[in-house]
Every structure is written in structure tokens, then in C-alpha cells.
Design a protein around this motif. Sequence first.
Motif, PDB file in Angstrom:
ATOM      1  N   VAL A  27       0.887  -1.202  -0.029  1.00  0.00           N
ATOM      2  CA  VAL A  27      -0.090   0.017   0.163  1.00  0.00           C
ATOM      3  C   VAL A  27       0.956   1.318  -0.044  1.00  0.00           C
ATOM      4  N   PRO A  28       0.779   2.164  -0.929  1.00  0.00           N
ATOM      5  CA  PRO A  28       1.403   3.522  -1.021  1.00  0.00           C
ATOM      6  C   PRO A  28       1.149   4.383   0.316  1.00  0.00           C
ATOM      7  N   HIS A  29       2.092   4.842   0.844  1.00  0.00           N
ATOM      8  CA  HIS A  29       1.898   5.760   1.868  1.00  0.00           C
ATOM      9  C   HIS A  29       2.445   7.029   1.362  1.00  0.00           C
ATOM     10  N   VAL A  30       2.092   8.122   1.846  1.00  0.00           N
ATOM     11  CA  VAL A  30       2.470   9.535   1.356  1.00  0.00           C
ATOM     12  C   VAL A  30       3.686   9.984   2.422  1.00  0.00           C
ATOM     13  N   ALA A  31       4.792  10.212   2.057  1.00  0.00           N
ATOM     14  CA  ALA A  31       6.098  10.295   2.710  1.00  0.00           C
ATOM     15  C   ALA A  31       6.255  12.019   2.653  1.00  0.00           C
ATOM     16  N   VAL A  32       6.584  12.502   3.741  1.00  0.00           N
ATOM     17  CA  VAL A  32       6.535  14.067   3.964  1.00  0.00           C
ATOM     18  C   VAL A  32       8.299  14.480   4.257  1.00  0.00           C
ATOM     19  N   ASP A  83       1.224  -8.088  16.575  1.00  0.00           N
ATOM     20  CA  ASP A  83       0.332  -8.098  17.790  1.00  0.00           C
ATOM     21  C   ASP A  83      -1.098  -8.234  17.440  1.00  0.00           C
ATOM     22  N   GLY A  84      -1.447  -8.775  16.240  1.00  0.00           N
ATOM     23  CA  GLY A  84      -2.681  -9.117  15.885  1.00  0.00           C
ATOM     24  C   GLY A  84      -3.508  -8.171  15.062  1.00  0.00           C
ATOM     25  N   GLY A  85      -2.858  -6.827  15.139  1.00  0.00           N
ATOM     26  CA  GLY A  85      -3.648  -5.748  14.502  1.00  0.00           C
ATOM     27  C   GLY A  85      -3.812  -5.822  13.141  1.00  0.00           C
ATOM     28  N   PRO A  86      -4.453  -5.068  12.585  1.00  0.00           N
ATOM     29  CA  PRO A  86      -4.761  -4.928  10.872  1.00  0.00           C
ATOM     30  C   PRO A  86      -3.568  -4.275  10.423  1.00  0.00           C
ATOM     31  N   GLY A  87      -2.804  -3.590  11.282  1.00  0.00           N
ATOM     32  CA  GLY A  87      -1.745  -2.715  10.806  1.00  0.00           C
ATOM     33  C   GLY A  87      -2.249  -1.375  10.267  1.00  0.00           C
ATOM     34  N   PRO A  88      -1.422  -0.408   9.982  1.00  0.00           N
ATOM     35  CA  PRO A  88      -1.935   0.970   9.504  1.00  0.00           C
ATOM     36  C   PRO A  88      -2.718   0.922   8.073  1.00  0.00           C
ATOM     37  N   LEU A  89      -4.029   1.322   8.032  1.00  0.00           N
ATOM     38  CA  LEU A  89      -4.820   1.131   7.067  1.00  0.00           C
ATOM     39  C   LEU A  89      -5.143   2.583   6.517  1.00  0.00           C
ATOM     40  N   VAL A  90      -4.981   2.728   5.043  1.00  0.00           N
ATOM     41  CA  VAL A  90      -5.145   3.884   4.306  1.00  0.00           C
ATOM     42  C   VAL A  90      -6.407   3.759   3.495  1.00  0.00           C
ATOM     43  N   ASP A  91      -6.851   4.797   2.776  1.00  0.00           N
ATOM     44  CA  ASP A  91      -7.903   4.534   1.820  1.00  0.00           C
ATOM     45  C   ASP A  91      -7.403   4.526   0.536  1.00  0.00           C
ATOM     46  N   PRO A  96      -0.067  -2.968  -7.699  1.00  0.00           N
ATOM     47  CA  PRO A  96      -0.159  -4.433  -8.127  1.00  0.00           C
ATOM     48  C   PRO A  96       1.379  -4.526  -8.426  1.00  0.00           C
ATOM     49  N   GLY A  97       1.742  -5.834  -8.025  1.00  0.00           N
ATOM     50  CA  GLY A  97       3.416  -6.284  -8.298  1.00  0.00           C
ATOM     51  C   GLY A  97       4.019  -5.959  -6.878  1.00  0.00           C
ATOM     52  N   GLY A  98       3.387  -4.992  -6.020  1.00  0.00           N
ATOM     53  CA  GLY A  98       3.825  -5.017  -4.642  1.00  0.00           C
ATOM     54  C   GLY A  98       5.187  -4.087  -4.423  1.00  0.00           C
TER      55      GLY A  98
END
Length: 114
Positions: A27-32, A83-91, A96-98
Motif C-alpha cells: 500500500v503506498p503511503h505519503v512520505a513528507v 500484535d494481531g492488529g490490522p496494521g496501518p490502514l489507508v484509503d 500491483p506487483g507490490g
Amino acid sequence: MAAHEGVNGAAGPDGGFEERVRWLLAVPHVAVFSSVVDDSGTWVRRAEYPEIPGCVVEAPSAVEAADLLEELRVRLIVAGCRDGGPGPLVDRPALPGGTAGLSGLTVEEVVRRL
């Protein structure tokens, strides 16, 4: 693959640890990036993924900050999933290709290093 709802309805896998890690790394995250003065009065480069709580680093150069930021992103995602959590989720969907963030490594390469 079953999916759970993330932020604003973003779907992600409900599978096991490795499946969640693979998806979140893709999942792409915005880097600042910014230049700031640290506590000692030295100019440093600060890099952060604001969507991932606690994912902030500082380094002498932007390149070093990018490397440290990517390492921290992977560690936080893996720790959140362990820890069993979903991790950071973004919209937004996983790429594709990861491609794994700023490192240029594929998700498979990052997972092999875990």
C-alpha cells in the motif's frame, strides 16, 4: 481472500500474518520530507509517513532519512501485524506487483529479509 474494512472503506486481507504484511507493504503511503533544526541547533532532514503513527525519523541528509524511514515503516507494519492488529490502514489499494515504499524493493524482497 476475505477482506476487512479499513479507513473510509479501504479493503484489506483478513488472512494470516504474512498475507497482511505483504498487503500493507504494497500500500503506498505519503512520505513528507522537511529540513528542521534539531535540539542541538543542527539542521537535519526529517522524514515521516503521517498516516503511520510514530513513523518519523531525522538524519543529516534526505537520502539517509529516506532509508531510515523505509526501515521504520517496515518494522512498524510488521510489529502491528504481529500484535494481531490490522496494521496501518489507508484509503487506497495496494500497488500491483507490490513495490515496497521508498526502498525500491519488491514486497517479496522485503518479506524474505524479515
